[in-house]
Design a protein around this motif. Sequence first.
Motif, short mmCIF file in Angstrom:
data_model
loop_
_atom_site.label_atom_id
_atom_site.label_comp_id
_atom_site.label_asym_id
_atom_site.label_seq_id
_atom_site.Cartn_x
_atom_site.Cartn_y
_atom_site.Cartn_z
N LYS A 48 -13.14 -9.10 -17.72
CA LYS A 48 -13.31 -7.68 -18.00
C LYS A 48 -12.00 -7.10 -17.12
O LYS A 48 -11.28 -6.27 -17.81
CB LYS A 48 -14.80 -7.03 -17.75
N THR A 49 -12.46 -7.53 -15.70
CA THR A 49 -11.39 -6.67 -15.00
C THR A 49 -9.92 -7.15 -15.21
O THR A 49 -9.02 -6.14 -15.41
CB THR A 49 -11.61 -7.07 -13.48
N THR A 50 -9.72 -8.22 -15.63
CA THR A 50 -8.29 -8.74 -15.82
C THR A 50 -7.70 -8.17 -17.04
O THR A 50 -6.65 -7.42 -17.24
CB THR A 50 -8.23 -10.35 -16.03
N MET A 167 -11.88 2.48 -16.65
CA MET A 167 -13.12 2.77 -15.40
C MET A 167 -13.64 1.40 -15.43
O MET A 167 -14.30 0.60 -16.33
CB MET A 167 -13.91 3.60 -15.92
N ASP A 168 -13.78 0.67 -14.22
CA ASP A 168 -14.03 -0.46 -13.77
C ASP A 168 -15.38 -0.55 -13.20
O ASP A 168 -15.48 -0.36 -11.99
CB ASP A 168 -12.98 -1.51 -13.02
N GLU A 169 -16.38 -0.96 -14.04
CA GLU A 169 -17.66 -0.67 -13.22
C GLU A 169 -17.81 0.61 -12.46
O GLU A 169 -18.30 0.39 -11.21
CB GLU A 169 -18.01 -1.84 -12.43
N PRO A 170 -17.47 1.65 -12.91
CA PRO A 170 -17.54 3.05 -12.27
C PRO A 170 -18.70 3.38 -11.69
O PRO A 170 -18.81 4.02 -10.37
CB PRO A 170 -16.95 3.95 -13.08
#
Lengths: 388, 236, 213
Positions: A48-50, A167-170
Amino acid sequence: MAATVTFEHVTKRYPGSAASRPGAVEDLSIEVPAGKVCVLVGPSGCGKTTSLKMVNRLIEPTSGRILIGGEDIASREVTDLRRSIGYVIQQVGLFPHQTIGENIATVPRLLGWDADRRRERVDALITLVGLDPAVHGDRFPAQLSGGERQRVGVARALAADPPVMLMDEPFGAVDPIVRERLQNEFLRLQADLAKTILFVTHDIDEAIKMGDLVAVMEVGGKLAQFGTPDEILANPASDFVARFVGADRGLKRLALTRVESLDLRPAVTARVGDDSGEARRRIVADPFEFLLLVDAANRPIGWIGQRQVPASGALTESMASAMSPLLDGKTTLKDALAMLIDAEVQVGIVVDGKGAVQGLVTADEITAYGRRDASASGAPGGAMASLR
Amino acid sequence: MEFFGQVVAWFLDPAHWTGSNGVPWRVGEHLVMSGLAVLIGVAIAIPAGLAIGHTGRGEQISTAVAGLGRAVPSYALLILFVPLFGLGFSSALPALILLAIPPILVNTVAGIRDVDADTVEAGRGMGMTEREVLVDVELPAALPAIALGLRTSAVQVVATATLVALVAGGGLGRYIVDGFALRQDDRLFAGALLVAVLAVGTDRAFSWAQSRLEHRAGRPARDAFGPPAVAGGMPT
Amino acid sequence: MIRWDVIQGNLPLIGTKFLEHLALTVVAVVGGLVISGIAVVLIRDRPRIVALVTGFFSIVYTIPSLALLAFLVPLTHLSFATAEIALVGYTLFILTRNLLAGLASVPRDALEAADGMGYGRTRRLWQVEVPLALPLIVAGIRIATVTTIGLVMVTALIGFGGLGQVMLRGYNFRNDTLVLVGFVLTVALGLLADLGLGWLGRAITPWSRARAG
Ligand SMILES: Nc1ncnc2c1ncn2[C@@H]1O[C@H](COP(=O)(O)OP(=O)(O)O)[C@@H](O)[C@H]1O
Ligand SMILES: [Mg+2]
């Protein structure tokens, strides 16, 4: 202001990993329409982050391309590109040596806005995310709570009014109560801002709540399913998706849908003072065994069992012996079901804004909806409806 | 007691406050020598440390400098340089500069490397250039560590400058070396007192600056040069 | 610049001074360890006294060695005691701080487990706390040793100094070879002690390696 984000056959393999092993992201193709929230969800390590970081080119894809508003991001100057994309991460990454105001002003400063314009923008944003410029503007990040820091992170990402936000696991690092509040505020903001948002979480409930579209990914960086939350809950594309969304997916789906999107069953009603003989004939003809007594403005007073309706005379308020929960169109099916389970008569009375009866809905109808598949339901994508 | 009277008398003697062997002159020599070495050390070590810390390249260099900085005794370095650079100031300055560099370099590198990776990524993600990331994000966050390195460096240099008298240089060490040679315990003791006050004073002054920066950064600096769990570099 | 005949001719001197250097170092570190060990056991539960003692040790640590020797000579004269008092003085700050940090690093649950199993204070100290504090204690001994090897040189001024004497003699007689030999041997000794004690620290604390790995 928003732009479509398109992934075209995007693959990322980190150097060092064997060519035979799957990459961090494998052949990802999705399109997020302008102004929509797309949630990337999946277990830890599924890429996901990638995927997210390839959009602002903190990571370059091994193959494939990503387009924003139809333009290949590889052709953009990288700092320009990043200044036009809001970026929020779980750890927030506020600059500890700068005040909240200075933090929020980062991108406007990079873009060369003058001091007055920056200050105005900063104050507006602090207010927008529910903080007070006079109180919080000159504080340092260490002087804020976790929830407040997250708000500042969102404000900072919004500073230059970017068409796209990542937004990464905000909301991953705050406690459940604060998370829920932040989620709700975020939805309220997004209803006005209508940014194109890519949102990463490992929490399926958050994905269902926040997303207009949900991309479920599985380890190995493969896209397992892409669709509206309702489609994914109703028709999981694989065992993996079904397991990931959970055995309670029917119930989760009920949380997405509101009473107004059901076909309501008409109620047999009679007003106080009406002739009971006529009312009795009508209720005996109906398969449902209760007559709904209403007042002059059509507001419900209570139920009268068909056997308790006298053969003649006028209906009086005292004849009503039971009442049901009142629902309005905005009540979710999940909440409606919870209320009905506790009620004497397991039929919900749906009323309009003035309290007048619109129709009935039964617990059975709600549970049947949870089992029905999405294509047959005809209901619009649940979360999309909830954003309006 | 009688001896302390002699020391007080030494300080009160006006002859010890004038001329090129007077206290003001010797203090001046000591400070100019130390200050110059630290300034040149800073000019070399901070840019090098920023470059190594930011790019992550050449970290072996800083590790090697740290090891040598700890293992090479300042006394040995000073005497070693006499055959190369001659007596007095001309070997003292290069020796002091070499001593000034390791604590600053090592702590600058560590300070930059220790900056929260997420903060740096947030900066990059918002479209800062590498230069902006270094100057606006990493450098401010590394300031406490750099100040700590500067403090260690300054204290070591001020202390080592005392030894310069051994190779026929000036500074406050003169009183001690001459005190030994002439068996004048009052001069010896007075010199030691001046040196101790100067060294402790330097430490306190830099420690004050460091704690101001730590306070602003909201966390204490970690000493990457000195022994684990002990700040303050190496005694000289 | 290096003259091998000079080295050959001075071999006995160099050997003696090398051993003297070692002896001065070992006495200082062992002495410092005993003193700081006793001090730490006595004061560690009293934070104010700890602050006072470490504060005093840190001032001693900051005083340049030449000045410290100069303070001592009027009292203890040009003696072995003077040299060792100064050398031990410098180890105290490092060793005390690392002993305290080591003991503080022992996990609370290990202490509670020991108490729960009925360890007495002394047994708990030697069998639980000291072993677990060992990585930081050895790190302190390592740095104290390297530091002392350097500081020993300065005691050449009062007639000791080990290899410092070799360098001083070279300096006085304009004998560059002796200067270089003294320098190289001292640095080599320092690096060797650093590596050796670093290795020892890892060898006797296999559990900390597992954690780091
Ligand atoms: N810089 C990197 N180098 C090598 N492998 C990486 C790197 N970053 C992530 N990975 C690997 O890529 C996969 C996907 O990582 P990531 O995108 O961070 O997953 P997620 O955000 O879904 O938890 C994981 O297996 C992870 O170990
Ligand atoms: Mg992730």
